[in-house]
Design a protein around this motif. Structure first.
Motif, short mmCIF file in Angstrom:
data_model
loop_
_atom_site.label_atom_id
_atom_site.label_comp_id
_atom_site.label_asym_id
_atom_site.label_seq_id
_atom_site.Cartn_x
_atom_site.Cartn_y
_atom_site.Cartn_z
N GLU A 169 1.79 2.75 39.24
CA GLU A 169 2.93 3.50 39.75
C GLU A 169 3.96 3.64 38.64
O GLU A 169 4.31 2.65 37.99
N THR A 224 7.70 4.36 38.19
CA THR A 224 8.99 4.48 38.86
C THR A 224 9.98 4.98 37.82
O THR A 224 10.05 4.45 36.72
N THR A 243 0.55 7.11 40.61
CA THR A 243 1.47 7.72 41.56
C THR A 243 2.87 7.70 40.95
O THR A 243 3.20 6.84 40.13
N ASN A 252 7.02 7.56 41.52
CA ASN A 252 8.01 7.03 42.44
C ASN A 252 9.40 7.34 41.89
O ASN A 252 10.01 6.51 41.22
N ILE A 296 13.34 7.66 41.92
CA ILE A 296 14.41 6.96 42.63
C ILE A 296 15.74 7.61 42.24
O ILE A 296 15.99 7.89 41.07
#
Length: 188
Positions: A139, A141, A169, A171, A173
Motif C-alpha cells: 500500500e 499512503t 493499492t 491510499n 490521505i
C-alpha cells in the motif's frame, strides 16, 4: 517593504489561476498548467525555472513482510526509471534523484550510486529473497495534495505491478489527517 502570502489547499492546482487573475505576483505551476504556459509564448516569458535543493522519497514500514526484506526494498528502488519519472511523468520539472542528498548540497555523493536501476536485477532480487510477487500486497499512503503526489504514486503503482508483479493499492490521505497518520507510525 511588505509581502503577502496566500495559502492554498493545493497550490499546484489553485495558485496559477490566481496568478492569471492578477491576484498573485508569483505561482509555481505544475502539470497541465505548466504545459499550457510552455505552449503559450505570451505567458511563457514570465516563467522562471531554477533548481531547488530537496528530494522526495518513500519510507517503508520495515516491521512487516515483505518490506522487512532488504532485497525487496532494493527491488522497489531498482525497478523504476527515475529519468522517465522526472522528465516524462513530471514533465521535466524535477531532476532524477539517485541519492537522498541533492547534487548541489555539500556532502552529496552524486555520481557514486550504490544501487543502479535495473528491472531485471529487481526481479532477480525478489527471487533471491524467496519472495513470491503474487503474494505481496503493498500500500502506498500519500498526502493528497499537492497533485503531483498522486501522479507519482500512480506511476509507482503501475511500475511495481507491471515489472515486479506485486499488488499495489493507493491510499490518499487529506492533509489534516496525514500529519496524524505519520505521527502514529513513528516506530515503523
Amino acid at each position: 517593504t511588505r509581502a503577502e502570502f496566500t495559502i492554498f489547499e493545493d497550490e499546484t492546482t489553485q495558485a496559477f489561476i490566481a496568478f492569471e487573475n492578477d491576484e498573485l505576483d508569483y505561482a509555481a505551476p505544475e502539470g497541465p498548467d505548466l504545459d499550457r504556459i510552455l505552449e503559450d509564448p505570451s505567458i511563457a516569458g514570465n516563467l522562471i525555472q531554477f533548481p531547488m535543493s530537496n528530494c522526495y522519497f518513500l519510507p517503508c514500514d520495515t516491521t512487516n513482510p515483505a518490506t522487512d526484506s532488504v532485497e525487496f526494498r532494493q527491488a522497489l528502488w531498482k525497478s523504476f526509471n527515475r529519468d522517465e519519472l522526472a522528465n516524462t511523468v513530471l514533465r521535466g520539472q524535477y531532476i532524477p534523484a539517485y541519492t537522498i542528498v541533492s547534487p548541489d548540497i555539500p556532502g552529496s555523493i552524486d555520481g557514486e550510486m550504490v544501487l543502479t536501476e535495473s528491472q531485471e536485477e529487481a526481479v532477480a532480487l525478489l527471487e533471491q529473497a524467496g519472495i513470491d510477487p503474487a503474494s505481496v500486497e503493498l500500500e502506498i499512503t500519500y498526502q493528497n495534495a499537492p497533485a503531483r503526489n498522486k501522479t507519482v504514486a500512480e506511476y509507482l503503482q503501475a511500475t511495481w505491478q507491471d515489472v515486479l508483479g506485486i499488488t499495489v493499492t493507493l491510499n490518499p490521505i487529506e492533509d489534516t489527517s496525514y500529519i496524524d497518520w505519520r505521527a502514529s507510525r513513528e516506530t515503523q
